[in-house]
Design a protein around this motif. Structure first.
Motif, short mmCIF file in Angstrom:
data_model
loop_
_atom_site.label_atom_id
_atom_site.label_comp_id
_atom_site.label_asym_id
_atom_site.label_seq_id
_atom_site.Cartn_x
_atom_site.Cartn_y
_atom_site.Cartn_z
N VAL A 96 0.87 -1.18 0.00
CA VAL A 96 0.00 0.00 0.00
C VAL A 96 0.91 1.22 0.00
O VAL A 96 1.85 1.30 0.79
CB VAL A 96 -0.91 0.02 1.25
CG1 VAL A 96 -1.75 1.30 1.27
CG2 VAL A 96 -1.82 -1.20 1.28
N THR A 97 0.66 2.16 -0.90
CA THR A 97 1.51 3.35 -0.95
C THR A 97 0.67 4.61 -1.08
O THR A 97 -0.44 4.59 -1.59
CB THR A 97 2.51 3.27 -2.13
OG1 THR A 97 3.34 4.43 -2.11
CG2 THR A 97 1.81 3.20 -3.48
N GLU A 122 -4.82 4.28 -2.77
CA GLU A 122 -5.90 5.27 -2.64
C GLU A 122 -5.39 6.62 -2.13
O GLU A 122 -5.86 7.68 -2.58
CB GLU A 122 -6.98 4.71 -1.69
CG GLU A 122 -8.18 5.59 -1.47
CD GLU A 122 -8.98 5.85 -2.73
OE1 GLU A 122 -9.67 4.95 -3.20
OE2 GLU A 122 -8.89 6.98 -3.29
N ALA A 123 -4.44 6.61 -1.21
CA ALA A 123 -3.98 7.86 -0.59
C ALA A 123 -3.11 8.71 -1.51
O ALA A 123 -2.79 9.85 -1.18
CB ALA A 123 -3.20 7.54 0.69
N SER A 124 -2.75 8.18 -2.67
CA SER A 124 -1.86 8.94 -3.54
C SER A 124 -2.56 10.12 -4.23
O SER A 124 -1.92 11.05 -4.68
CB SER A 124 -1.23 8.02 -4.60
OG SER A 124 -2.22 7.53 -5.49
N VAL A 303 -5.00 5.04 3.46
CA VAL A 303 -4.02 3.95 3.54
C VAL A 303 -4.64 2.75 4.28
O VAL A 303 -4.55 1.61 3.83
CB VAL A 303 -2.73 4.42 4.26
CG1 VAL A 303 -1.82 3.24 4.57
CG2 VAL A 303 -2.00 5.47 3.44
N VAL A 304 -5.29 3.03 5.39
CA VAL A 304 -5.86 1.94 6.19
C VAL A 304 -7.04 1.28 5.46
O VAL A 304 -7.23 0.06 5.54
CB VAL A 304 -6.27 2.45 7.60
CG1 VAL A 304 -6.98 1.36 8.38
CG2 VAL A 304 -5.03 2.93 8.36
N ALA A 305 -7.82 2.08 4.71
CA ALA A 305 -8.90 1.48 3.91
C ALA A 305 -8.33 0.44 2.93
O ALA A 305 -8.90 -0.63 2.76
CB ALA A 305 -9.66 2.56 3.14
N ASN A 306 -7.20 0.75 2.33
CA ASN A 306 -6.54 -0.20 1.43
C ASN A 306 -6.06 -1.44 2.18
O ASN A 306 -6.17 -2.56 1.68
CB ASN A 306 -5.34 0.45 0.75
CG ASN A 306 -5.71 1.36 -0.42
OD1 ASN A 306 -4.93 2.20 -0.82
ND2 ASN A 306 -6.91 1.20 -0.97
N LEU B 139 -14.04 4.42 3.18
CA LEU B 139 -13.94 5.05 4.51
C LEU B 139 -13.89 4.01 5.61
O LEU B 139 -14.15 4.32 6.78
CB LEU B 139 -15.13 6.00 4.72
CG LEU B 139 -15.31 7.10 3.68
CD1 LEU B 139 -16.53 7.95 4.00
CD2 LEU B 139 -14.07 8.00 3.59
N SER B 140 -13.51 2.77 5.27
CA SER B 140 -13.63 1.66 6.23
C SER B 140 -12.73 1.79 7.44
O SER B 140 -12.92 1.11 8.43
CB SER B 140 -13.36 0.32 5.52
OG SER B 140 -12.08 0.34 4.92
N ALA B 141 -11.74 2.71 7.40
CA ALA B 141 -10.85 2.87 8.55
C ALA B 141 -11.47 3.73 9.65
O ALA B 141 -10.92 3.85 10.73
CB ALA B 141 -9.53 3.51 8.09
N ASN B 142 -12.60 4.35 9.34
CA ASN B 142 -13.19 5.35 10.25
C ASN B 142 -14.36 4.83 11.06
O ASN B 142 -15.17 4.05 10.56
CB ASN B 142 -13.71 6.54 9.42
CG ASN B 142 -12.61 7.30 8.74
OD1 ASN B 142 -12.11 8.28 9.27
ND2 ASN B 142 -12.19 6.84 7.56
#
Lengths: 420, 420
Positions: A96-97, A122-124, A303-306, B139-142
């Motif tokens: 994940v980047t 996703e965070a990129s 990042v965490v969603a990924n 948004l699964s990290a939230n």
């Protein structure tokens, strides 16, 4: 259990570790398994970070650790990051980047290297906004006609300030640097390069176009003055730095530059450091995605969603997103009676002495405090009282409404609208 | 090849069949396999629909067809649709539905029935906006703190018209019915029930809350008058029908009602038939999703995205979303020189006779047509010319800028900003 290694524990890396810990309840429920950070790579081991994970300054400690399932690359830069990510994929680890520069140059090589190993990013683009997700999965039925986005919060902050406060470019750049929105060398942001990296990533997903930054038109906001802003306002435009991808027959144009855009457009209404991306599909029409494009927690949210996606993909995602109930944290439905809100009321009353005093007394007995009141005449010696309240509880409002309705000087059922 | 059966070939069903055919190039590239509609169920076989798929009036022709992999349920209603979907799942067929009423009542039973069989429903909330996708995956990290949305386009159209044109409620309802935005019996829309069904679906994904319509506060817009609109305007509010989910400790409040909301909020800026949903996560902050909430093609865009998801899930989705290149339809990058745009120019010139004539002549030789011009004095007997053009080609503008820069009466490098 899924074990994660973070390469580059700076602002975003620290947020990733914190979110996986603080939101472990909802994350493990959604992922169907526990996710923990096993270790992180930093440059300076001496610096205190307040994290309870193992830190090392040797990237091989993560790359060679067979227990680590997912490598999170947050080191930035292009060449070294490419080598690290390549090495992770070769040893079968998911990646994940958040590294847009890496992807702007190497996304197709990385796709080939990854093969069936999950590689997510996703965070990129646009930080916490799930725009990759929307474009790759949500709009997959469409030919994408155009993408038009505010993809750099620093530039949007500067344009907003110049527009709303009449501040000169140099002054607002200095302020942005003091606030930490702009770097000491701001070229990457104000020159449009950061937005261009993001645009290239979106263009690949929308169009399968493999272009590099040097292939496309990139300009910044550094030439915009108050004269331009004045002109824009006079003719109903906002000034924005936009990344634009547009399909024209079998060609796609890609460009980043300052734009005048009609104030009525949704994207023109996005102010301050926020990002927003408008996507037009041939079937869906225009959709728009808005949110924070930067910041440790917002970026780490993506990042965490990924990471959760990857953890889920071992099993199929259940329809409603939870693989099991959240432990020890069951949410229940709040009673509608107990909802708190501000309220707006319209009450049609006889226009005679003493009415207002009686009415306000009733408000008081129901613990409802008035914020503003307007009185307007209506027909037959009556008046409409238009009232907004401070915070009140639903059951108190409902009880008061019933009492008001029964009064002889109230002539229609009072109307209530809640204020958000 | 994936074969689809559509149960209920009305407006949306016809769009689903058309999109799968018209966009087959991009769809098969993204899905990694071809997707075709094998058959559809209609009530009235005599009606001409212009589709080249087999039509039947017997739902069992699809449910018992072993060749069909995915059943698309677009028949509407609750009880009969539940039986049909249940039957499809029991015979191992994946299901895609746009049926919000079915989900408002039976989503948890359906999740249990589905087990590992794909069951998707993106089109059930906010039409073409991929909000289920964003909330479930992006948004699964939230922990979701709140959801606040314009989920009914009919109501938003009516509120916008009442606000902008001063039309009375009854008149605008009549107009909406004539335009086909509102049904002959408009209660389902203007009473808030349609929005409530959508809110309940989102609340399950955000919170895992199993509530039914009768458990929550549902009010409509039918009491809103021009007095209320006037008050709202006076105090800087817009009037909107919102669906609201809010976490408060271990409780979640769910409600649908007309609201006054500050005009500065992004959601207050969404006008006409458009939908928009604001989601606040504890880590990401506020994100917002905007687009068309209804219409055949927009809704079908979401249905087909779900079909593609299911087709893809046999193999892992490649990083950039294309499983193979699009056949016979390769897109190329347009040369930056050939991009067409309107342009804004700022040119600092000597303030003397003849300058304007020379300048406009140069515009003419480069085929650039002026739309508006402002002249403002600057220091030292100079003036700033602020000019916007009609559509022009990038290379012509660039060539003209070079020529302008070399002129003795032009005193600084001219500045150009493109107009979207």
């Amino acid at each position: 259990m899924i074990k994660v290694g973070i390469i580059g524990v700076g602002t975003v890396g620290t947020s990733v570790a914190n979110i996986l810990k603080e939101n472990a309840d909802v994350i493990s429920a959604r992922a169907g398994r526990d996710i923990v950070v096993k270790s992180g790579v930093v440059k300076n081991l001496a610096k205190e970070r307040g994290l309870d994970i193992t830190l090392t300054d040797n990237v091989d400690d993560i790359l060679n650790d067979n227990e680590i399932d997912i490598v999170v690359e947050l080191m930035g830069g292009v060449d070294e990051a490419f080598e690290v990510v390549k090495c992770a994929l070769e040893s079968g680890k998911a990646v994940v980047t958040a590294n847009k520069a890496l992807l702007a140059y190497h996304r197709y090589e990385l796709q080939d290297l990854a093969g069936n190993i999950p590689f997510e990013f996703e965070a990129s683009v646009a930080g916490g906004i799930p725009i990759i997700n929307a474009l790759r999965d949500g709009l997959s039925a469409n030919h994408i006609e155009s993408i038009m986005g505010i993809m750099n919060g620093t530039c949007n902050y500067m344009m907003t300030k110049m527009t709303n406060e009449g501040v000169a470019y140099d002054a607002i750049l200095k302020e942005s640097q003091e606030l930490g929105y702009a770097e000491a060398d701001p070229t990457f942001d104000v020159g449009g390069f950061d937005a261009a990296h993001k645009l290239l990533i979106l263009a690949s997903i929308a169009y399968g176009i493999d272009a590099k930054p040097e292939d496309i038109l990139i300009e910044g906001i550094d030439k915009v003055t108050q004269d331009d802003i004045a002109f824009a306002k006079e003719f109903g435009y906002a000034v924005k730095l936009l990344g634009i991808a547009k399909k024209d027959g079998n060609e796609v144009e890609l460009r980043v530059h300052a734009c005048l855009i009609k104030q009525e457009e949704m994207i023109a209404k996005i102010d301050g450091v926020m990002n927003g991306i408008s996507v037009v599909g041939d079937k869906v029409g225009e959709t728009l995605y808005y949110g924070p494009g930067a910041g440790g927690d917002a970026t780490a949210s993506a990042v965490v969603a990924n990471i959760i996606d990857i953890a889920r993909s071992g099993k199929s995602t259940p329809m409603l997103g939870f693989n099991r109930p959240m432990e020890g944290n069951t949410l229940t439905l709040k009673s509608a009676d107990m909802i708190e809100s501000k309220y707006y009321l319209r009450i049609n009353v006889s226009d005679r002495a003493g009415v207002l005093a009686k009415l306000t007394k009733i408000f008081e007995t129901h613990s409802i405090s008035i914020e503003t009141m307007l009185q307007r005449p209506s027909e037959d010696a009556r008046a409409n009282l238009l009232i907004s309240t401070h915070l009140a509880v639903e059951k108190d409002i409902q009880a008061m409404m019933k009492e008001l309705e029964a009064l002889d000087f109230v002539h229609a059922k009072p109307v209530m609208i809640r204020i958000v």
